[in-house]
Write a protein that holds these residues in place. Structure first.
Motif, PDB file in Angstrom:
ATOM      1  N   MET A   1       0.830  -1.193   0.000  1.00 10.23           N
ATOM      2  CA  MET A   1       0.000   0.000   0.000  1.00 10.23           C
ATOM      3  C   MET A   1       0.872   1.252   0.000  1.00 10.23           C
ATOM      4  N   GLU A   2       0.443   2.257  -0.736  1.00 10.12           N
ATOM      5  CA  GLU A   2       1.249   3.465  -0.798  1.00 10.12           C
ATOM      6  C   GLU A   2       0.842   4.454   0.282  1.00 10.12           C
ATOM      7  N   LYS A   3       1.743   5.413   0.499  1.00  6.04           N
ATOM      8  CA  LYS A   3       1.540   6.409   1.548  1.00  6.04           C
ATOM      9  C   LYS A   3       0.200   7.128   1.377  1.00  6.04           C
ATOM     10  N   GLN A   4      -0.075   7.501   0.109  1.00  2.00           N
ATOM     11  CA  GLN A   4      -1.306   8.229  -0.197  1.00  2.00           C
ATOM     12  C   GLN A   4      -2.540   7.434   0.235  1.00  2.00           C
ATOM     13  N   ASP A   5      -2.492   6.113   0.011  1.00  2.00           N
ATOM     14  CA  ASP A   5      -3.619   5.274   0.394  1.00  2.00           C
ATOM     15  C   ASP A   5      -3.846   5.303   1.897  1.00  2.00           C
ATOM     16  N   TYR A   6      -2.744   5.266   2.661  1.00  5.16           N
ATOM     17  CA  TYR A   6      -2.861   5.327   4.115  1.00  5.16           C
ATOM     18  C   TYR A   6      -3.538   6.620   4.541  1.00  5.16           C
ATOM     19  N   ILE A   7      -3.103   7.728   3.914  1.00  2.00           N
ATOM     20  CA  ILE A   7      -3.670   9.024   4.281  1.00  2.00           C
ATOM     21  C   ILE A   7      -5.171   9.036   4.009  1.00  2.00           C
ATOM     22  N   TRP A   8      -5.551   8.553   2.826  1.00  2.00           N
ATOM     23  CA  TRP A   8      -6.973   8.579   2.472  1.00  2.00           C
ATOM     24  C   TRP A   8      -7.791   7.644   3.354  1.00  2.00           C
ATOM     25  N   LEU A   9      -7.189   6.511   3.731  1.00  3.94           N
ATOM     26  CA  LEU A   9      -7.892   5.608   4.652  1.00  3.94           C
ATOM     27  C   LEU A   9      -8.170   6.313   5.975  1.00  3.94           C
ATOM     28  N   CYS A  10      -7.171   7.057   6.477  1.00  2.00           N
ATOM     29  CA  CYS A  10      -7.352   7.786   7.728  1.00  2.00           C
ATOM     30  C   CYS A  10      -8.429   8.852   7.571  1.00  2.00           C
TER      31      CYS A  10
ATOM     32  N   ALA B   1     -19.393  -4.392  -1.543  1.00  2.89           N
ATOM     33  CA  ALA B   1     -19.581  -5.199  -2.748  1.00  2.89           C
ATOM     34  C   ALA B   1     -18.828  -4.597  -3.925  1.00  2.89           C
ATOM     35  N   CYS B   2     -18.833  -3.259  -4.020  1.00  2.00           N
ATOM     36  CA  CYS B   2     -18.195  -2.592  -5.152  1.00  2.00           C
ATOM     37  C   CYS B   2     -16.675  -2.696  -5.087  1.00  2.00           C
ATOM     38  N   ILE B   3     -16.115  -2.740  -3.879  1.00  2.00           N
ATOM     39  CA  ILE B   3     -14.661  -2.917  -3.769  1.00  2.00           C
ATOM     40  C   ILE B   3     -14.272  -4.243  -4.419  1.00  2.00           C
ATOM     41  N   GLY B   4     -15.035  -5.287  -4.088  1.00  2.00           N
ATOM     42  CA  GLY B   4     -14.771  -6.592  -4.693  1.00  2.00           C
ATOM     43  C   GLY B   4     -14.918  -6.555  -6.198  1.00  2.00           C
TER      44      GLY B   4
ATOM     45  N   GLY C   1     -20.774  -1.222   9.838  1.00  2.00           N
ATOM     46  CA  GLY C   1     -20.748  -1.361   8.374  1.00  2.00           C
ATOM     47  C   GLY C   1     -19.545  -0.655   7.769  1.00  2.00           C
ATOM     48  N   TRP C   2     -19.338   0.592   8.216  1.00  2.00           N
ATOM     49  CA  TRP C   2     -18.224   1.331   7.628  1.00  2.00           C
ATOM     50  C   TRP C   2     -16.874   0.807   8.084  1.00  2.00           C
ATOM     51  N   SER C   3     -16.793   0.288   9.344  1.00  2.00           N
ATOM     52  CA  SER C   3     -15.533  -0.333   9.764  1.00  2.00           C
ATOM     53  C   SER C   3     -15.212  -1.514   8.864  1.00  2.00           C
ATOM     54  N   MET C   4     -16.239  -2.305   8.570  1.00  2.00           N
ATOM     55  CA  MET C   4     -16.022  -3.462   7.707  1.00  2.00           C
ATOM     56  C   MET C   4     -15.628  -3.011   6.297  1.00  2.00           C
TER      57      MET C   4
ATOM     58  N   GLY D   1     -12.236  -3.979   4.515  1.00  2.00           N
ATOM     59  CA  GLY D   1     -12.235  -4.584   3.180  1.00  2.00           C
ATOM     60  C   GLY D   1     -11.387  -3.775   2.215  1.00  2.00           C
ATOM     61  N   LEU D   2     -11.471  -2.459   2.349  1.00  2.00           N
ATOM     62  CA  LEU D   2     -10.689  -1.570   1.499  1.00  2.00           C
ATOM     63  C   LEU D   2      -9.195  -1.755   1.767  1.00  2.00           C
ATOM     64  N   TYR D   3      -8.858  -1.887   3.048  1.00  2.00           N
ATOM     65  CA  TYR D   3      -7.451  -2.087   3.437  1.00  2.00           C
ATOM     66  C   TYR D   3      -6.913  -3.382   2.832  1.00  2.00           C
ATOM     67  N   PHE D   4      -7.671  -4.461   2.946  1.00  2.00           N
ATOM     68  CA  PHE D   4      -7.252  -5.737   2.361  1.00  2.00           C
ATOM     69  C   PHE D   4      -7.085  -5.603   0.852  1.00  2.00           C
TER      70      PHE D   4
END
Lengths: 333, 254
Positions: free
Chosen positions: A1-10, A41-44, A162-165, A169-172
């Motif tokens: 995972m890139e740095k940018q992804d971590y920031i957006w996840l936070c 579902a859309c992430i998958g 729901g959003w935690s899940m 899921g997004l993190y995985f």
């Protein structure tokens, strides 16, 4: 995972944490729960469409398998919700394997047709197999989900859960696409011949990602069943599969974040539009609810016409355009 | 030592016989060229050897193992690399990523590692990156590590593609028209490169080529195909004077 992804996840986690403070109405919280489930579902689906370059018009069927497994096993067999959900995941994976092996040999329109066929078969089964699924009447009284002793029975609970899940899921998914498996998938998308000439097992990779994306849908389906506590075949028809594909396309297929944005916006948009019409009614400008649908269609159409690569791509382009107007101070030497 | 043996391979596309009774023995360290007019079946032979097509009849033994019917990725795993006639680099990935694919496929971690991205995964990813960077350095491509292949001049793209094939650590390298579309200057550099990687990586190389300059200056042995049939096999001097070859390329006299 890139740095940018971590920031957006936070950033996303932060938005999720504070949003219920701003929304007082439980109904709107409920809509946000559906957004989270669609997001999952859309992430998958985005893994399958954006990264492996395969299309599926049967993901609503996988949601249905997850939902019905959870409902039937808890209500009729008395299993605990979590075990039932696990069984649903296993069941989905097996079915995805059987559907995926023959249909992933197909490409483009043919793959779309094959998955469309599977989706409608499953929908018909859920309507017709009355002893098992309850037919059009569906299944009632699905038990609550328990999280470490906490009964998830309010909309707010479900919003956070729901959003935690969805974030998990997004993190995985973000990890997956930067792993060797994800790189292999991108290679297949670019050139299948080159990928297999470099040792990528293309058939196995495509089936693996199909199963993973089906499992994402199945989990979303199980949560749906435990949240709504009543299921019937209605929400799992072909139109829902197409809606999921639309969400991924509207957000932007090239990144997982597109799926997050697309699913959130398209889930919230109808509610937002009816909210707007309420507002107009208050200021004395009334119109029939039909115009909501017209507006919804218009917005979809203009996104696809003017931002064919999705909203996220549009935002990036806009940012690049604006960046040209920024005048940087000249460096004095 | 014998590296590759092809026994009487025939291949049909429907009723059309694309390859007829193809025989070949390739010893380790050899540099062989396969030439012939357009449509002679040269690329079909490559596709048969590398597993893209399953031969209709016949046997292909690579290092003593029958590979006829194996899928391409399995043939690759045995140590056979190839490039394509029209360059097939991944344009949405950087040069470094292009060279990482096969290495990442050799990394040991599985699905769970892929989604959790734990410490051992991070370490093996870093090691793979380093070894790809080293190879780029050796090939003189270190200025283009983070560049996208489509932005490179054609000659360099070819170099990247050959480098990518080298990442699987092949014993046999199949090059399908490596000089196609190159200018004379680029061709000279390509000849140098092929000579050099052959020494450096102790490779056996088999190439298809139309550019006679490449064929005549590199290869000790040439095989000529016409309409799927082998019409000549020998040293460059022998091939140059072979009447059947001249006829296939230039037609009958008079």
């Amino acid at each position: 995972m890139e740095k940018q992804d971590y920031i957006w996840l936070c950033v996303l986690a932060l938005v999720v944490a504070v949003l219920p403070l701003a929304i007082r109405n439980d109904y709107y919280i409920g809509v946000c729960v559906f957004a989270a489930l669609n997001c999952l579902a859309c992430i998958g689906l985005s893994l399958l469409m954006g990264y492996a370059g395969q299309i599926s018009l049967c993901h609503a069927a996988f949601i249905a398998i997850g939902a019905y497994s959870s409902a039937i096993l808890t209500v009729k067999a008395g299993w605990s919700p979590w075990t039932a959900m696990g069984a649903g995941i296993g069941f989905t994976a097996i079915i995805a394997l059987f559907v995926g092996v023959p249909s992933l040999r197909l490409k483009g329109h043919y793959l779309a047709m094959a998955t469309l066929g599977f989706g409608s078969i499953l929908h018909i089964v859920s309507v017709a197999a009355v002893p098992l699924t309850g037919g059009p009447e569906g299944i009632n009284n699905i038990p609550h989900l328990n999280l470490f002793g906490l009964k998830l029975d309010t909309d707010k609970h479900w919003f956070y859960f729901g959003w935690s899940m969805a974030i998990l899921g997004l993190y995985f998914a973000l990890n997956l696409i930067h792993s060797r498996i994800g790189r292999g998938l991108r290679a297949i998308h670019g050139s299948e011949d080159a990928a297999c000439s470099l040792g990528v097992n293309t058939a196995a990779s495509k089936i693996l990602i199909f199963i993973i994306s089906a499992v994402y849908s199945s989990v979303a389906g199980s949560f749906y069943a435990y949240y709504v506590r009543y299921i019937d075949p209605g929400p799992f028809d072909i139109m829902h599969s197409i809606l999921l594909v639309t969400m991924v396309a509207v957000g932007g297929m090239h990144t997982i974040w597109g799926a997050v944005i697309g699913s959130t916006i398209l889930t919230l948009l109808p509610t937002f539009l009816s909210y707007v019409s309420e507002y107009f009614k208050e200021i004395g400008f009334e119109y029939t609810p039909d115009y909501d649908i017209l507006l919804y269609g218009g917005i979809l159409l203009s996104i696809m016409l003017f931002l064919p690569d999705g909203l996220l791509d549009g935002i990036n382009r806009l940012r690049n355009k604006l960046a040209r107007f920024v005048i940087y101070p000249k460096k004095t030497t | 030592m014998e590296l590759l043996r092809v026994n009487r391979v025939n291949h049909f596309f429907g009723g059309l016989q694309a390859v007829r009774d193809f025989d070949l023995t390739l010893r380790e360290g050899e540099l062989l060229a396969l030439i012939g007019p357009n449509g002679a079946g040269k690329t079909t032979v490559f596709n048969l050897i590398s597993g893209f097509y399953k031969p209709s009849e016949g046997q292909i033994l690579f290092m003593g193992k029958n590979t006829a019917g194996l899928r391409p990725h399995a043939v690759t795993a045995l140590g056979l690399a190839r490039t394509f006639q029209n360059i097939r680099l991944w344009n949405s990935m950087t040069v470094l990523e292009n060279l990482s694919i096969s290495q990442h496929y050799r990394l040991g971690y599985g699905f769970i590692g892929s989604i959790l991205w734990n410490k051992s995964v991070r370490e093996s990813e870093r090691a793979a990156r380093t070894s790809a960077e080293e190879l780029l350095e050796v090939l003189g491509l270190n200025d283009y590590v983070d560049e996208y292949p489509k932005n490179l001049p054609y000659g360099l793209q070819r170099r990247v593609e050959i480098g990518r094939a080298l990442t699987i650590k092949p014993k046999l390298l199949l090059l399908d028209e490596p000089a196609a579309g190159m200018n004379p200057n680029e061709i000279d550099q390509l000849i140098e490169l092929i000579r050099w990687i052959r020494e450096k990586f102790k490779l056996t190389i088999w190439l298809i080529e139309h550019q006679m300059r490449v064929v005549m200056s590199l290869c000790e042995r040439i095989k000529v195909l016409d309409f799927g049939e082998t019409i000549a096999d020998g040293t460059p001097a022998e091939i140059r004077n072979n009447p059947r070859v001249i006829k296939a390329y230039l037609g009958d006299e008079g």
